[in-house]
Design a protein around this motif. Sequence first.
Motif, PDB file in Angstrom:
ATOM      1  N   UNK A 255      15.474  81.872 -46.585  1.00  0.00           N
ATOM      2  CA  UNK A 255      15.118  81.920 -48.003  1.00  0.00           C
ATOM      3  C   UNK A 255      15.301  83.316 -48.598  1.00  0.00           C
ATOM      4  N   UNK A 256      15.281  84.335 -47.743  1.00  0.00           N
ATOM      5  CA  UNK A 256      15.582  85.675 -48.255  1.00  0.00           C
ATOM      6  C   UNK A 256      17.037  85.746 -48.687  1.00  0.00           C
ATOM      7  N   UNK A 257      17.926  85.083 -47.900  1.00  0.00           N
ATOM      8  CA  UNK A 257      19.345  85.052 -48.263  1.00  0.00           C
ATOM      9  C   UNK A 257      19.605  84.137 -49.447  1.00  0.00           C
ATOM     10  N   UNK A 258      18.825  83.065 -49.559  1.00  0.00           N
ATOM     11  CA  UNK A 258      18.999  82.101 -50.650  1.00  0.00           C
ATOM     12  C   UNK A 258      17.617  81.603 -51.063  1.00  0.00           C
ATOM     13  N   UNK A 259      17.010  82.212 -52.083  1.00  0.00           N
ATOM     14  CA  UNK A 259      15.624  81.898 -52.439  1.00  0.00           C
ATOM     15  C   UNK A 259      15.364  80.433 -52.783  1.00  0.00           C
ATOM     16  N   UNK A 260      16.388  79.705 -53.244  1.00  0.00           N
ATOM     17  CA  UNK A 260      16.173  78.310 -53.628  1.00  0.00           C
ATOM     18  C   UNK A 260      16.441  77.346 -52.477  1.00  0.00           C
ATOM     19  N   UNK A 261      16.676  77.883 -51.281  1.00  0.00           N
ATOM     20  CA  UNK A 261      16.959  77.053 -50.112  1.00  0.00           C
ATOM     21  C   UNK A 261      15.749  76.186 -49.784  1.00  0.00           C
ATOM     22  N   UNK A 262      15.994  74.898 -49.536  1.00  0.00           N
ATOM     23  CA  UNK A 262      14.919  73.987 -49.150  1.00  0.00           C
ATOM     24  C   UNK A 262      15.103  73.615 -47.678  1.00  0.00           C
ATOM     25  N   UNK A 263      14.009  73.407 -46.970  1.00  0.00           N
ATOM     26  CA  UNK A 263      14.050  73.101 -45.539  1.00  0.00           C
ATOM     27  C   UNK A 263      13.251  71.830 -45.274  1.00  0.00           C
ATOM     28  N   UNK A 264      13.825  70.948 -44.484  1.00  0.00           N
ATOM     29  CA  UNK A 264      13.143  69.755 -44.011  1.00  0.00           C
ATOM     30  C   UNK A 264      13.079  69.817 -42.492  1.00  0.00           C
ATOM     31  N   UNK A 265      11.884  69.742 -41.922  1.00  0.00           N
ATOM     32  CA  UNK A 265      11.713  69.776 -40.477  1.00  0.00           C
ATOM     33  C   UNK A 265      11.626  68.346 -39.950  1.00  0.00           C
ATOM     34  N   UNK A 266      12.369  68.097 -38.870  1.00  0.00           N
ATOM     35  CA  UNK A 266      12.425  66.769 -38.258  1.00  0.00           C
ATOM     36  C   UNK A 266      11.960  66.902 -36.815  1.00  0.00           C
ATOM     37  N   UNK A 267      10.768  66.413 -36.512  1.00  0.00           N
ATOM     38  CA  UNK A 267      10.174  66.534 -35.183  1.00  0.00           C
ATOM     39  C   UNK A 267      10.562  65.317 -34.347  1.00  0.00           C
ATOM     40  N   UNK A 268      11.356  65.563 -33.302  1.00  0.00           N
ATOM     41  CA  UNK A 268      11.844  64.486 -32.444  1.00  0.00           C
ATOM     42  C   UNK A 268      11.843  64.948 -30.995  1.00  0.00           C
ATOM     43  N   UNK A 269      11.769  64.015 -30.029  1.00  0.00           N
ATOM     44  CA  UNK A 269      12.013  64.394 -28.633  1.00  0.00           C
ATOM     45  C   UNK A 269      13.409  64.997 -28.497  1.00  0.00           C
ATOM     46  N   UNK A 270      13.611  65.781 -27.458  1.00  0.00           N
ATOM     47  CA  UNK A 270      14.844  66.552 -27.351  1.00  0.00           C
ATOM     48  C   UNK A 270      16.090  65.666 -27.353  1.00  0.00           C
ATOM     49  N   UNK A 271      16.089  64.574 -26.606  1.00  0.00           N
ATOM     50  CA  UNK A 271      17.277  63.722 -26.571  1.00  0.00           C
ATOM     51  C   UNK A 271      17.579  63.147 -27.948  1.00  0.00           C
ATOM     52  N   UNK A 272      16.539  62.720 -28.663  1.00  0.00           N
ATOM     53  CA  UNK A 272      16.732  62.176 -30.005  1.00  0.00           C
ATOM     54  C   UNK A 272      17.204  63.260 -30.974  1.00  0.00           C
ATOM     55  N   UNK A 273      16.720  64.500 -30.776  1.00  0.00           N
ATOM     56  CA  UNK A 273      17.178  65.602 -31.634  1.00  0.00           C
ATOM     57  C   UNK A 273      18.677  65.821 -31.493  1.00  0.00           C
ATOM     58  N   UNK A 274      19.154  65.826 -30.252  1.00  0.00           N
ATOM     59  CA  UNK A 274      20.588  66.050 -30.028  1.00  0.00           C
ATOM     60  C   UNK A 274      21.406  64.900 -30.601  1.00  0.00           C
ATOM     61  N   UNK A 275      20.929  63.678 -30.442  1.00  0.00           N
ATOM     62  CA  UNK A 275      21.643  62.531 -31.012  1.00  0.00           C
ATOM     63  C   UNK A 275      21.675  62.618 -32.537  1.00  0.00           C
TER      64      UNK A 275
END
Length: 286
Positions: free
Chosen positions: A109-129
Amino acid sequence: MELRALRYFVTVADELHFGRAAERLHIAQPAVSQQVARLERELGVRLLDRSPRHVRLTAAGHRVLGAAREALAAADRVRTAAGASGGTMRIGTGAGFTTRLERGIDALREASPTFDVVLVDLPIAARLDALRQGEIDLTLARGVHSADELEVLPTWTEPLVALLSRHHPAAGRPVVGVAELAGGTLRVPSREHDLPLHDAVTSALRDAGVRAPLGRPPGTLQDTIVEIGTDPHSWALLPADQLAEVRSARVRAVPVEPRLTITGSVITPPDLPGRCAAAHVADFGD
């Protein structure tokens, strides 16, 4: 038509060798061959002449190569424009990344103040998929050294720390030898639940020459805390950043000797521009 297929084709065209292209892309060679073959079927032309001794571009391949480079460059410009004017980044995450995520998101956000972030909590295998399917844009992970069709960028190193019941004889000590703990029951995540952490812990102990009896694999971090908190004869090795977030009076986190570590990485799609990948490593590193 997928940008991934174009990226693979351009890499093969650069190398004129499927094996070297696969090494550059950090994926298995069959995946490269499959994507290029799929692109050829979609376009209805043969792009490459293959033989046991050489790989050469066909006339159609030469024509498509230039267009493919233009398409990839255009995609890079779109990403750059999105980053300059804001946008949304979907980050895959799991237990024990709070401080690192906060620091990395602040840098984004310092590089782009209007940047939005969505966090997606998943087990590791599901994250990679999810990353392979384009459902997230990058993920943080520990203990992952390679992943098909993805770029694994080693970013930080953190110690593994012993998790003990408060009633364990070593619970109040500033440091404990791993060999001293080996008489108790070691709780290691199953390979099905968290393959990278399982392999990281078992290989670290093997390298230290320590063998300990294995108990029933724990489930989530919360399950591990509760179960070890009620059993003074069991123990676990977990990343320090995970244990820094533990708020239970029933367990203690104790550093071990010899020092054992696990590597954390930023993992991205293989077609992410190098400058973007390097920026993410800087953002989420130590």
